[in-house]
Design an enzyme around this catalytic site. Structure first.
Site, short mmCIF file in Angstrom:
data_model
loop_
_atom_site.label_atom_id
_atom_site.label_comp_id
_atom_site.label_asym_id
_atom_site.label_seq_id
_atom_site.Cartn_x
_atom_site.Cartn_y
_atom_site.Cartn_z
CG HIS A 244 35.69 -21.25 18.40
ND1 HIS A 244 36.44 -21.61 17.29
CD2 HIS A 244 34.44 -21.74 18.17
CE1 HIS A 244 35.67 -22.28 16.44
NE2 HIS A 244 34.45 -22.38 16.95
CD GLU A 245 31.95 -22.39 21.06
OE1 GLU A 245 30.94 -22.13 20.39
OE2 GLU A 245 32.78 -23.27 20.74
CG HIS B 106 30.14 -19.74 16.78
ND1 HIS B 106 30.04 -19.98 15.43
CD2 HIS B 106 30.96 -20.71 17.26
CE1 HIS B 106 30.75 -21.05 15.10
NE2 HIS B 106 31.33 -21.52 16.20
CB CYS C 26 34.33 -24.82 14.02
SG CYS C 26 32.69 -24.06 14.18
CG LEU C 27 31.20 -29.14 17.53
CD1 LEU C 27 30.21 -29.14 18.68
CD2 LEU C 27 31.75 -30.54 17.28
CD GLN D 194 28.73 -23.85 16.89
OE1 GLN D 194 28.94 -23.66 18.07
NE2 GLN D 194 29.48 -24.64 16.15
N GLY E 204 32.63 -26.83 23.02
CA GLY E 204 31.88 -25.59 23.05
C GLY E 204 30.81 -25.62 21.98
ZN ZN Z 1 32.65 -23.09 16.20
#
Ligand code: ZN
Length: 163
Positions: free
Chosen positions: A136-137, A140, A94-95, A51, A46
């Site tokens: 999660h996304e 963000h 998380c990236l 991000q 995701g």
């Molecule tokens: Zn994330």
């Protein structure tokens, strides 16, 4: 096709509320394609607009590609309409916070509505990994990362591990 730079927490843009996408333009279509390329290259399941510094309410996800089945979703202006009372704790990566997984408790099922790149609106009930990734996304887009879902003690511990 382009792989974009992923912002790392605590970049302030990761704590910023995103604004709705008001029109699906060629720029938005290119952005979404680049976000999918970036997500797959990372590799992740995701990736949300903020991000990569696009402060818009959109994210991309694919809950199954790591198991060999590609199922990309581009979710524009998503809304979580309802969620289950039942919740479960799972480790989340998380990236934007590489190397630190956080145990986050979230509802097991959600009902989510979104617009895709053609302008069509979808409504789906999600569970399992798909529901986890979407929540999660979605966070963000509201300027929240997984750390923000932890109690103070757990958060301090994991922040110390990250910083
Ligand atoms: Zn994330």
């Amino acid at each position: 096709m382009a792989v974009l730079d992923i912002l790392l927490w605590p970049d302030a843009r990761l704590s910023t509320l995103c604004v709705p996408v008001d029109q699906i333009t060629d720029d938005i279509r290119k952005l979404a394609a680049d976000m999918l390329d970036t997500m797959y290259a990372a590799p992740g399941r995701g990736l949300a607009g903020p991000q990569i510094g696009a402060m818009l309410r959109l994210f991309v996800m694919d809950a199954t590609w790591k198991e060999g089945i590609k199922s990309p979703l581009v979710m524009i202006n998503p809304e979580i309409l309802s969620h289950s009372d039942e919740s479960i704790e799972m480790d989340e990566a998380c990236l934007s916070i590489p190397g630190v997984d956080a145990p986050v408790t979230r509802p097991t099922r959600i009902t989510i509505r979104w617009t895709d790149l053609t302008g069509a609106t979808y409504l789906r009930e999600m569970d399992g990994a798909e529901a986890r990734i979407a929540q999660h996304e979605f966070d963000h887009l509201n300027g929240r990362v997984h750390f923000d879902r932890l109690d103070a003690k757990a958060r301090a511990h994991l922040e110390a591990a990250y910083l």
